[in-house]
Design a protein around this motif. Structure first.
Motif, PDB file in Angstrom:
ATOM      1  N   UNK A 103      -9.873 -11.926 -34.576  1.00  0.00           N
ATOM      2  CA  UNK A 103     -10.599 -12.597 -35.126  1.00  0.00           C
ATOM      3  C   UNK A 103     -11.414 -13.270 -36.392  1.00  0.00           C
ATOM      4  N   UNK A 104     -11.552 -12.056 -36.899  1.00  0.00           N
ATOM      5  CA  UNK A 104     -11.477 -12.757 -38.619  1.00  0.00           C
ATOM      6  C   UNK A 104     -10.868 -13.458 -39.004  1.00  0.00           C
ATOM      7  N   UNK A 105      -9.253 -13.216 -38.904  1.00  0.00           N
ATOM      8  CA  UNK A 105      -8.231 -13.709 -39.725  1.00  0.00           C
ATOM      9  C   UNK A 105      -7.948 -15.021 -38.661  1.00  0.00           C
ATOM     10  N   UNK A 106      -8.194 -15.044 -37.745  1.00  0.00           N
ATOM     11  CA  UNK A 106      -8.271 -17.342 -36.935  1.00  0.00           C
ATOM     12  C   UNK A 106      -9.622 -17.597 -37.332  1.00  0.00           C
ATOM     13  N   UNK A 108     -11.139 -17.133 -40.037  1.00  0.00           N
ATOM     14  CA  UNK A 108     -10.825 -17.839 -41.936  1.00  0.00           C
ATOM     15  C   UNK A 108     -10.423 -19.163 -41.600  1.00  0.00           C
ATOM     16  N   UNK A 109      -9.158 -18.725 -40.810  1.00  0.00           N
ATOM     17  CA  UNK A 109      -8.026 -19.857 -41.201  1.00  0.00           C
ATOM     18  C   UNK A 109      -9.213 -21.324 -40.200  1.00  0.00           C
ATOM     19  N   UNK A 110      -9.699 -21.005 -39.437  1.00  0.00           N
ATOM     20  CA  UNK A 110     -10.308 -22.051 -38.624  1.00  0.00           C
ATOM     21  C   UNK A 110     -11.041 -23.001 -40.358  1.00  0.00           C
ATOM     22  N   UNK A 111     -12.108 -22.207 -40.697  1.00  0.00           N
ATOM     23  CA  UNK A 111     -12.474 -22.746 -42.376  1.00  0.00           C
ATOM     24  C   UNK A 111     -11.634 -23.425 -42.859  1.00  0.00           C
ATOM     25  N   UNK A 112     -10.525 -22.846 -43.290  1.00  0.00           N
ATOM     26  CA  UNK A 112      -9.482 -23.237 -44.148  1.00  0.00           C
ATOM     27  C   UNK A 112      -8.794 -24.260 -44.037  1.00  0.00           C
ATOM     28  N   UNK A 113      -8.447 -24.605 -42.686  1.00  0.00           N
ATOM     29  CA  UNK A 113      -8.178 -25.941 -42.166  1.00  0.00           C
ATOM     30  C   UNK A 113      -9.186 -26.460 -42.753  1.00  0.00           C
ATOM     31  N   UNK A 114     -10.031 -26.816 -42.098  1.00  0.00           N
ATOM     32  CA  UNK A 114     -10.976 -27.678 -42.444  1.00  0.00           C
ATOM     33  C   UNK A 114     -11.286 -28.193 -43.831  1.00  0.00           C
ATOM     34  N   UNK A 115     -11.573 -27.154 -44.601  1.00  0.00           N
ATOM     35  CA  UNK A 115     -11.832 -27.554 -46.048  1.00  0.00           C
ATOM     36  C   UNK A 115      -9.991 -28.187 -47.016  1.00  0.00           C
ATOM     37  N   UNK A 116      -9.211 -27.782 -46.206  1.00  0.00           N
ATOM     38  CA  UNK A 116      -8.450 -27.993 -47.092  1.00  0.00           C
ATOM     39  C   UNK A 116      -7.174 -29.296 -45.827  1.00  0.00           C
ATOM     40  N   UNK A 117      -7.557 -29.230 -44.746  1.00  0.00           N
ATOM     41  CA  UNK A 117      -7.135 -30.795 -43.948  1.00  0.00           C
ATOM     42  C   UNK A 117      -7.503 -31.182 -43.762  1.00  0.00           C
ATOM     43  N   UNK A 118      -8.743 -31.224 -43.783  1.00  0.00           N
ATOM     44  CA  UNK A 118      -9.974 -32.025 -42.541  1.00  0.00           C
ATOM     45  C   UNK A 118     -10.414 -31.940 -41.393  1.00  0.00           C
ATOM     46  N   UNK A 120     -11.215 -30.311 -38.197  1.00  0.00           N
ATOM     47  CA  UNK A 120     -12.304 -29.468 -37.530  1.00  0.00           C
ATOM     48  C   UNK A 120     -11.634 -28.731 -35.917  1.00  0.00           C
ATOM     49  N   UNK A 121     -11.198 -27.085 -35.896  1.00  0.00           N
ATOM     50  CA  UNK A 121     -10.653 -27.040 -34.805  1.00  0.00           C
ATOM     51  C   UNK A 121     -11.263 -26.018 -34.005  1.00  0.00           C
ATOM     52  N   UNK A 122     -11.197 -26.223 -32.672  1.00  0.00           N
ATOM     53  CA  UNK A 122     -12.205 -25.408 -32.055  1.00  0.00           C
ATOM     54  C   UNK A 122     -11.714 -23.831 -32.639  1.00  0.00           C
ATOM     55  N   UNK A 123     -12.543 -23.097 -31.696  1.00  0.00           N
ATOM     56  CA  UNK A 123     -11.814 -21.257 -32.263  1.00  0.00           C
ATOM     57  C   UNK A 123     -10.746 -20.947 -31.012  1.00  0.00           C
ATOM     58  N   UNK A 124     -10.314 -21.583 -30.366  1.00  0.00           N
ATOM     59  CA  UNK A 124      -9.964 -21.846 -29.257  1.00  0.00           C
ATOM     60  C   UNK A 124      -8.251 -22.051 -29.557  1.00  0.00           C
ATOM     61  N   UNK A 125      -8.417 -23.040 -30.840  1.00  0.00           N
ATOM     62  CA  UNK A 125      -7.136 -24.272 -30.893  1.00  0.00           C
ATOM     63  C   UNK A 125      -6.946 -23.464 -31.992  1.00  0.00           C
ATOM     64  N   UNK A 126      -8.137 -22.831 -33.258  1.00  0.00           N
ATOM     65  CA  UNK A 126      -7.613 -22.544 -34.415  1.00  0.00           C
ATOM     66  C   UNK A 126      -6.575 -20.576 -34.042  1.00  0.00           C
ATOM     67  N   UNK A 127      -6.945 -20.426 -32.644  1.00  0.00           N
ATOM     68  CA  UNK A 127      -6.302 -19.117 -32.173  1.00  0.00           C
ATOM     69  C   UNK A 127      -4.874 -19.238 -32.168  1.00  0.00           C
ATOM     70  N   UNK A 128      -4.903 -20.336 -31.242  1.00  0.00           N
ATOM     71  CA  UNK A 128      -3.338 -21.241 -30.707  1.00  0.00           C
ATOM     72  C   UNK A 128      -2.521 -20.711 -31.961  1.00  0.00           C
ATOM     73  N   UNK A 129      -3.361 -21.519 -33.139  1.00  0.00           N
ATOM     74  CA  UNK A 129      -2.390 -22.051 -34.954  1.00  0.00           C
ATOM     75  C   UNK A 129      -2.097 -20.898 -35.589  1.00  0.00           C
ATOM     76  N   UNK A 130      -3.284 -20.015 -35.103  1.00  0.00           N
ATOM     77  CA  UNK A 130      -2.923 -18.566 -36.283  1.00  0.00           C
ATOM     78  C   UNK A 130      -1.953 -17.921 -35.259  1.00  0.00           C
TER      79      UNK A 130
END
Length: 147
Positions: A103-106, A108-118, A120-130
């Motif tokens: 969950x913590x990795x997911x 972190x991934x969600x925050x990194x996508x926002x920072x690097x790509x702009x 904004x993912x929900x936690x669920x979307x980030x989980x699927x991508x991660x």
């Protein structure tokens, strides 16, 4: 020789000693299949039992752990610090801690996508991508030897 491969992760945890002190917030240093390591402001004797709580997940993860090792840690600034390695007392807690780690990795991934790509993912979307991108590389939990 280290029995389990450790995975670096920074997760905020609360630690309670058996001396009935208030819980102190610290961050994990890494998590393995047997326990975790973190930096604390006070040393603990090997064999001491601690209460651990990770409140950044719902429901909060709580477990009892035994200090396996304690050594001085080079901290930033002049305050003394100690790195502690702890082993979970309940084998089921190992599995739950691994879920918290994912969950913590997911997140972190969600925050990194926002920072690097702009994006904004929900936690669920980030989980699927991660899961699609990284789950295959996430180490599988193997049977733990009983002590």
């Amino acid at each position: 020789m280290r029995q389990f491969i450790r995975h670096p992760v920074s997760v905020p945890i609360e630690v309670k000693t058996d001396r009935h002190e208030p819980q102190r917030a610290v961050h994990t240093h890494d998590i393995s299949l047997g326990g975790l390591a973190f930096v604390a402001d006070e040393p603990q004797a090997p064999g001491a039992e601690l209460g651990l709580r990770i409140g950044c997940v719902q429901p909060p993860f709580e477990a009892r752990a035994r200090v396996v090792w304690c050594r001085p840690h080079a901290a930033n600034g002049s305050a003394e610090a100690y790195e502690l390695g702890v082993a979970f007392l309940d084998p089921q807690d190992v599995f739950l801690a691994r879920m918290v780690e994912q969950i913590c990795y997911i997140e972190d991934y969600r925050r990194e996508v926002l920072r690097c790509e702009g994006r904004e993912l929900t936690s669920e979307e980030a989980a699927f991508e991660w899961i699609d991108r990284y789950a295959a590389d996430f180490p599988v939990q193997r049977h733990m030897p009983m002590h």
